[in-house]
Design an enzyme around this catalytic site. Structure first.
Site, PDB file in Angstrom:
ATOM      1  CD  GLU A  42      68.672  34.417  42.375  1.00 60.68           C
ATOM      2  OE1 GLU A  42      68.154  34.958  43.364  1.00 60.68           O
ATOM      3  OE2 GLU A  42      68.706  34.961  41.256  1.00 60.68           O
ATOM      4  CD  GLU A  98      67.184  34.367  35.546  1.00 64.33           C
ATOM      5  OE1 GLU A  98      67.436  35.515  35.940  1.00 64.33           O
ATOM      6  OE2 GLU A  98      66.702  33.484  36.280  1.00 64.33           O
TER       7      GLU A  98
HETATM    8  C1  HAH Z   1      67.169  36.909  38.692  1.00 62.05           C
HETATM    9  N1  HAH Z   1      67.912  37.160  39.863  1.00 62.05           N
HETATM   10  C2  HAH Z   1      65.957  36.020  38.976  1.00 62.05           C
HETATM   11  O1  HAH Z   1      66.299  34.661  38.810  1.00 62.05           O
HETATM   12  C3  HAH Z   1      64.785  36.347  38.072  1.00 62.05           C
HETATM   13  O2  HAH Z   1      63.677  35.604  38.502  1.00 62.05           O
HETATM   14  C4  HAH Z   1      64.430  37.819  38.111  1.00 62.05           C
HETATM   15  O3  HAH Z   1      63.323  38.087  37.267  1.00 62.05           O
HETATM   16  C5  HAH Z   1      65.612  38.616  37.744  1.00 62.05           C
HETATM   17  C6  HAH Z   1      66.841  38.190  38.049  1.00 62.05           C
HETATM   18  C7  HAH Z   1      69.145  37.826  39.677  1.00 62.05           C
HETATM   19  C8  HAH Z   1      69.523  38.767  40.747  1.00 62.05           C
HETATM   20  C9  HAH Z   1      68.619  39.440  41.572  1.00 62.05           C
HETATM   21  O4  HAH Z   1      67.306  39.269  41.415  1.00 62.05           O
HETATM   22  C10 HAH Z   1      69.056  40.315  42.576  1.00 62.05           C
HETATM   23  C11 HAH Z   1      70.375  40.504  42.748  1.00 62.05           C
HETATM   24  C12 HAH Z   1      71.266  39.871  41.928  1.00 62.05           C
HETATM   25  C13 HAH Z   1      70.829  39.012  40.940  1.00 62.05           C
END
Ligand code: HAH
Length: 333
Positions: A134, A241
């Site tokens: 990200e 994911e």
């Molecule tokens: C993901 N982010 C992460 O990659 C993962 O490590 C986590 O467990 C869950 C989601 C997506 C995300 C976020 O965390 C916050 C806002 C938008 C998207």
């Protein structure tokens, strides 16, 4: 007579790996189920910086070791998640001993130490690492997300991280991973970021499409365009994911104790269409991981609305296959 439930990963044996995000406690209660249906696992949290390296001189490998040992014993592949991220990384990483912001040199030497130790420990046991998670900005016109990594190291932090990871395990596939990856504006930023890394000779082998989608979107065409755009870089694609929320992101309703029949039907159709699409691109897509195992547990039960149940997977809360499971095993269209 009850129908035998076929193995999901076996049904995709000639297509791509089928993965799930797991916790250590699930391996106790659902280990056989996980081993039956999945041939790739990802630690949902246990390899994140703050969990595996909470203090400068202290690594906590127990949970990650349990997950890797389970996978090795069952012949399941492991995706490592994640080395460089702006979230779930302790404050000490970015500060010197007096509490002032760490210098570029200090932060890079800590990153190298972290990557050597973590990637080195599981060398040969983790087939793919999400090296950077990200890093692209998605709210403003800025290109890179404003993070401590960018602020303290500078734009080359990604190149540095990929080079370090490659040195620590030359056989691991190295990924850049992000969400909202089908949004046309963000898609182009991700494309440009990875292209510029490849132009600089960085060892980037793939792009991770997180796939946090819902029953209304993104459209199949948007997903197709993202797959084609990323695949044009000649890198592998992993869906890292995947989940299919029954709520639109903006939807904050909290009254449901079960999905409506409309939600269920949309989810079935979407799962079928999305896996048909993935299959079309199996020469690029080499792994598809759900961000959980079954509807009994998902991070979406607490995001974006704390305590609101969601039902995003192809197995229900009793680990039984939903109609969506049968649709991705035997597509109707
Ligand atoms: C993901 N982010 C992460 O990659 C993962 O490590 C986590 O467990 C869950 C989601 C997506 C995300 C976020 O965390 C916050 C806002 C938008 C998207």
């Amino acid at each position: 007579m009850p129908t035998e439930v076929p193995s999901l990963h076996a049904a995709y044996a000639n297509t791509f790996k089928i993965g799930a995000a797991v916790h250590t406690r699930m391996l106790q209660s659902e280990g056989d189920f996980i081993a039956k249906h999945f041939n790739s696992i990802t630690a949902e949290n246990q390899m994140k910086f703050e969990e595996i390296h909470p203090e400068e001189d202290r690594y906590t490998f127990e949970a990650a070791d349990t997950i890797v040992d389970f996978a090795v014993a069952q012949g399941i592949g492991v995706r490592g998640h994640t080395l460089v991220w702006h979230n779930q990384t302790s404050k000490w990483v970015f500060e010197d001993t007096s509490g002032a912001p760490a210098s570029r040199e200090l932060l890079l030497s800590r990153l190298k130490q972290h990557i050597d130790t973590v990637v080195g420990r599981y060398k040969g046991q983790i087939y793919a690492w999400d090296v950077v998670n990200e890093a692209v900005e998605d709210k403003t016109d800025l290109f890179m997300r404003d993070t401590k990594w960018l602020e303290l190291v500078g734009e080359d932090y990604l190149l540095q991280a990929f080079s370090m990871a490659h040195e620590a395990d030359p056989n691991a596939l190295l990924f850049y991973n992000d969400y909202n990856e089908t949004d046309p504006v963000k898609r182009e930023k991700i494309y440009n970021l990875v292209r510029s890394l490849l132009d600089k000779g960085a060892p980037v082998h793939g792009i991770g499409l997180q796939g946090h989608w819902n029953i209304h979107g993104p459209s199949i065409e948007e997903i197709r365009m993202a797959i084609e755009r990323y695949a044009s870089l000649d890198v592998q694609l992993h869906v890292t994911e995947l989940d299919m929320s029954v709520f639109r992101y903006e939807d904050r309703r909290t009254d449901l104790t079960a999905p409506t029949s409309e939600m269920v039907e949309l989810q079935e159709r979407r799962y079928e269409e999305i896996f048909n699409l993935f299959r079309e691109y199996k020469s690029s897509i080499t792994s598809v991981t759900f961000w959980g195992v079954a509807d009994n547990y998902t991070w979406l039960d607490h995001f974006p609305v704390r305590g609101r149940k969601n039902w995003p997977f192809v197995f229900d809360q009793q680990l039984q296959p939903k109609e969506s499971f049968w649709r991705i095993i035997n597509p109707m269209s």
